[in-house]
Design a protein around this motif. Sequence first.
Motif, PDB file in Angstrom:
ATOM      1  N   ARG A 102      -6.610  19.705  33.205  1.00  0.00           N
ATOM      2  CA  ARG A 102      -6.956  20.369  33.502  1.00  0.00           C
ATOM      3  C   ARG A 102      -8.044  21.025  34.308  1.00  0.00           C
ATOM      4  NH1 ARG A 102      -2.813  22.987  30.054  1.00  0.00           N
ATOM      5  NH2 ARG A 102      -4.716  23.786  28.885  1.00  0.00           N
ATOM      6  N   GLU A 106      -8.108  20.327  38.739  1.00  0.00           N
ATOM      7  CA  GLU A 106      -8.894  22.045  39.552  1.00  0.00           C
ATOM      8  C   GLU A 106     -10.466  20.670  39.935  1.00  0.00           C
ATOM      9  OE1 GLU A 106      -9.802  24.321  36.299  1.00  0.00           O
ATOM     10  OE2 GLU A 106      -7.774  24.791  36.493  1.00  0.00           O
ATOM     11  N   ARG A 107     -10.893  20.065  39.832  1.00  0.00           N
ATOM     12  CA  ARG A 107     -12.374  19.935  40.076  1.00  0.00           C
ATOM     13  C   ARG A 107     -12.225  19.242  40.861  1.00  0.00           C
ATOM     14  NH1 ARG A 107     -14.441  20.214  34.163  1.00  0.00           N
ATOM     15  NH2 ARG A 107     -14.069  18.267  34.347  1.00  0.00           N
ATOM     16  N   ARG A 110     -11.039  20.603  44.416  1.00  0.00           N
ATOM     17  CA  ARG A 110     -11.477  22.187  44.464  1.00  0.00           C
ATOM     18  C   ARG A 110     -11.685  22.150  45.774  1.00  0.00           C
ATOM     19  NH1 ARG A 110     -16.560  22.266  41.067  1.00  0.00           N
ATOM     20  NH2 ARG A 110     -15.277  22.940  39.597  1.00  0.00           N
ATOM     21  N   PRO A 115      -3.125  25.622  44.281  1.00  0.00           N
ATOM     22  CA  PRO A 115      -3.090  26.122  42.839  1.00  0.00           C
ATOM     23  C   PRO A 115      -3.062  23.703  42.376  1.00  0.00           C
ATOM     24  CG  PRO A 115      -1.096  26.642  43.464  1.00  0.00           C
ATOM     25  CD  PRO A 115      -2.078  26.265  44.498  1.00  0.00           C
ATOM     26  N   VAL A 116      -3.404  23.926  40.445  1.00  0.00           N
ATOM     27  CA  VAL A 116      -3.898  22.850  40.451  1.00  0.00           C
ATOM     28  C   VAL A 116      -2.035  22.591  40.708  1.00  0.00           C
ATOM     29  CG1 VAL A 116      -3.919  21.773  38.274  1.00  0.00           C
ATOM     30  CG2 VAL A 116      -5.830  23.015  39.723  1.00  0.00           C
ATOM     31  N   ASP A 120      -1.500  16.584  39.388  1.00  0.00           N
ATOM     32  CA  ASP A 120      -2.935  16.962  39.140  1.00  0.00           C
ATOM     33  C   ASP A 120      -3.253  16.824  38.288  1.00  0.00           C
ATOM     34  OD1 ASP A 120      -2.973  17.394  42.542  1.00  0.00           O
ATOM     35  OD2 ASP A 120      -3.062  19.493  42.156  1.00  0.00           O
TER      36      ASP A 120
END
Length: 228
Positions: A102, A106-107, A110, A115-116, A120
């Motif tokens: 996760r 997220e990175r 970015r 949202p993730v 992803d």
Amino acid sequence: MYDTLEPHLSIARLASYVKAAEGNRQDAIRLYQWNTELSGAVYQALHVVEVVLRNAMDTRLRRWNAEQINAQTGEHRDGDWLLDPAPLLRRLVREKELAAGRGRAERAIRGHGRPVSHADVLAQLSFGTWRFLLPDRDPGRKRLWNDALEGAFPHRKANPRDIVKAVDGVYKLRNRVAHLEPLLDLKNVRHQYENMRWVLRGIDPVVDEWFVSRQRVTAELRRHPRKM
């Protein structure tokens, strides 16, 4: 050329190629160059196998997770096992790995302003995740196979142990390629190529046919400079 390249590639890295070339240093360089080409072909093949395998397993896991009851709410869980995993999956995959996936997801997104998503996180999981969800002596893995993952291989013609053995062989070859190690054991490369096909055929024979039509592994094996 050997004398020029040796300080940059290192004696230790070239030693395997010198040995395989029976001490002929120019042949060793040719072997090294060929090995980079074979590694690229194997990585290309692994790309297909890993994506197809993880998607087949993910489909079954999402369905299975949605059937599990949340002990706290008494309701069915979300099908998104990566963001809301049932306790068994949380144990087998390990919360630390899920959290790391996760975090990488997220990175990766970015700045995208969203949202993730499940996709992803899925893209950030390692091949080892899939390898070590397959059945072994662990009762939980056996249960997950019987209840969910067996369905990821609807065309398989062997027992689960053979599937685990094939995926494990491909997994170990992937690690060699990822760590830039020599692929001079041609018998093993050929064997793992057949394992790739075996896994794909178990999922969908049509995908295997497409894979064979696009892969470059067999062509690179035929180009081995010493015909070993």
